[in-house]
Scaffold this active site. Structure first.
Site, mmCIF file in Angstrom:
data_model
loop_
_atom_site.group_PDB
_atom_site.id
_atom_site.type_symbol
_atom_site.label_atom_id
_atom_site.label_comp_id
_atom_site.label_asym_id
_atom_site.label_seq_id
_atom_site.Cartn_x
_atom_site.Cartn_y
_atom_site.Cartn_z
ATOM 1 N N LEU A 1 11.051 1.483 7.017
ATOM 2 C CA LEU A 1 10.428 1.898 5.772
ATOM 3 C C LEU A 1 11.182 3.126 5.245
ATOM 4 C CD1 LEU A 1 7.855 1.359 3.972
ATOM 5 C CD2 LEU A 1 6.951 3.421 5.052
ATOM 6 N N GLU B 1 12.495 2.448 13.813
ATOM 7 C CA GLU B 1 11.633 3.567 13.422
ATOM 8 C C GLU B 1 10.500 3.605 14.440
ATOM 9 O OE1 GLU B 1 9.773 2.886 9.589
ATOM 10 O OE2 GLU B 1 9.716 0.726 9.919
ATOM 11 N N TYR C 1 0.824 -1.210 0.000
ATOM 12 C CA TYR C 1 0.000 0.000 0.000
ATOM 13 C C TYR C 1 0.848 1.245 0.000
ATOM 14 C CZ TYR C 1 0.845 0.929 4.983
ATOM 15 O OH TYR C 1 1.427 1.232 6.187
ATOM 16 N N ARG D 1 -7.860 -21.460 -0.619
ATOM 17 C CA ARG D 1 -6.894 -20.779 0.243
ATOM 18 C C ARG D 1 -5.621 -21.606 0.367
ATOM 19 N NH1 ARG D 1 -4.883 -20.869 5.232
ATOM 20 N NH2 ARG D 1 -4.312 -18.885 6.218
ATOM 21 N N ARG E 1 8.300 4.048 -4.768
ATOM 22 C CA ARG E 1 8.253 3.123 -3.628
ATOM 23 C C ARG E 1 7.221 2.033 -3.861
ATOM 24 N NH1 ARG E 1 7.379 5.452 2.299
ATOM 25 N NH2 ARG E 1 5.245 5.705 1.531
ATOM 26 N N LYS F 1 6.386 -1.876 1.954
ATOM 27 C CA LYS F 1 5.195 -1.269 2.584
ATOM 28 C C LYS F 1 4.038 -2.250 2.472
ATOM 29 C CE LYS F 1 3.118 3.308 3.162
ATOM 30 N NZ LYS F 1 3.197 3.332 4.622
#
Ligand code: PLP
Length: 277
Positions: free
Chosen positions: A197, A173, A32, A98, A51, A141
């Site tokens: 990130l 971070e 995302y 799945r 990114r 991300k």
């Protein structure tokens, strides 16, 4: 009415439907971006685009980033919102069974949403200091954010604004932002690695530091150093530059309050946000 785009089709957010067999839902198998749009202009779009490309490549998901950003521009214009938060999520799409391994045919799900939002400089907040319990590929991300969710929830429950994370004694971070210390006319921040990130705001702040004649030191930061910062702050596209005045554990940061150099940096960042091409 908030608008979104689902696989290129613009619709009211309430009408968007995805399958419960979507791998984003089943496994968090997706990536995302969150972007700020100010005065109708998407901030640092090229950096977010790059990114997203890197995140997609890292999880071997083949999606046209150009098409995603074209759709993002379309839904933004359709919304008529000038100051917006834009959310982009791309998952490995729905499957019939799945199974952890990738399906042979992938039909990615691309979900884009626009909501009203203003980036503003926030008052100092306190931060928890906690062990970094996340996986080891934090430069991606990924939508798999359970550890970040739990850490943010703990921060909220204890009245703190963020959770600063560390592996052993080294700061990585924060749960939703990158960490900076302002000290002796220099910005000090942990170097890029798999542990953090590569924040777009981090990148912009480092550029601004050069403009303002501040030194830049991308170097490991120990937990014990944090409280000695003249100003400690975190950065993200949605929260801007947010000072941290107290650590739990750790006590008061610096002399309390924010240093004039931070104010200069924050107001330059604010100007940058409002500059038009
Ligand atoms: N680090 C983490 C874990 C984040 O979730 C975020 C933003 O959501 C950031 C850093 C800051 O990134 P950016 O400046 O690109 O918003």
């Amino acid at each position: 009415m908030s608008l979104c785009a689902l696989n290129g089709e613009i619709m009211p957010l309430e009408e968007a439907r995805i399958s419960p067999m979507d791998r984003g839902f089943l496994f968090g198998d997706g990536v995302y971006e969150v972007l700020a749009c100010v005065g109708g202009r998407i901030r640092a779009a090229s950096l977010h685009r790059a990114r997203l490309q890197q995140s997609l490549a890292a999880i071997a998901l083949d999606v046209s980033v150009d098409a995603v950003f074209n759709d993002l521009q379309r839904v933004l214009e359709a919304s008529g919102i000038q100051d917006a938060k834009l959310y982009v999520q791309v998952t490995r799409g729905p499957v019939s069974v799945r199974e952890h391994s990738f399906p042979s045919v992938v039909e990615p799900t691309v979900f884009l949403s626009v909501s009203p939002f203003t980036v503003r400089q926030l008052e100092p907040v306190s931060a928890l200091v906690r062990e970094d319990i996340r996986w080891r590929r934090n430069a991606i991300k990924s939508t798999s954010l359970l550890a970040n969710v739990l850490l943010q929830q703990e921060a909220k429950a204890l009245g703190a604004g963020e959770a600063i994370l560390h592996r052993d004694q080294w700061v990585t971070e924060a749960s939703t932002s990158n960490v900076f210390m302002l000290k002796d006319r220099a910005l000090v921040t942990p170097p890029l690695s798999n542990d953090i990130l590569p924040g777009i705001t981090r990148h912009l702040v480092l550029e601004l530091a050069h403009d303002l004649g501040l030194g830049v030191n991308e170097t490991p930061v120990s937990v014990d150093e944090l409280a000695s910062a003249e100003t400690l702050f975190v950065s993200s596209s949605t929260r801007g530059l947010m000072p941290i005045d107290r650590l739990e554990p750790g006590g008061q940061v610096g002399q309390g309050g924010v240093h004039s150099e931070f104010e200069a940096l924050a107001s330059r960042y604010d100007e940058l946000l409002h500059e038009h091409p």
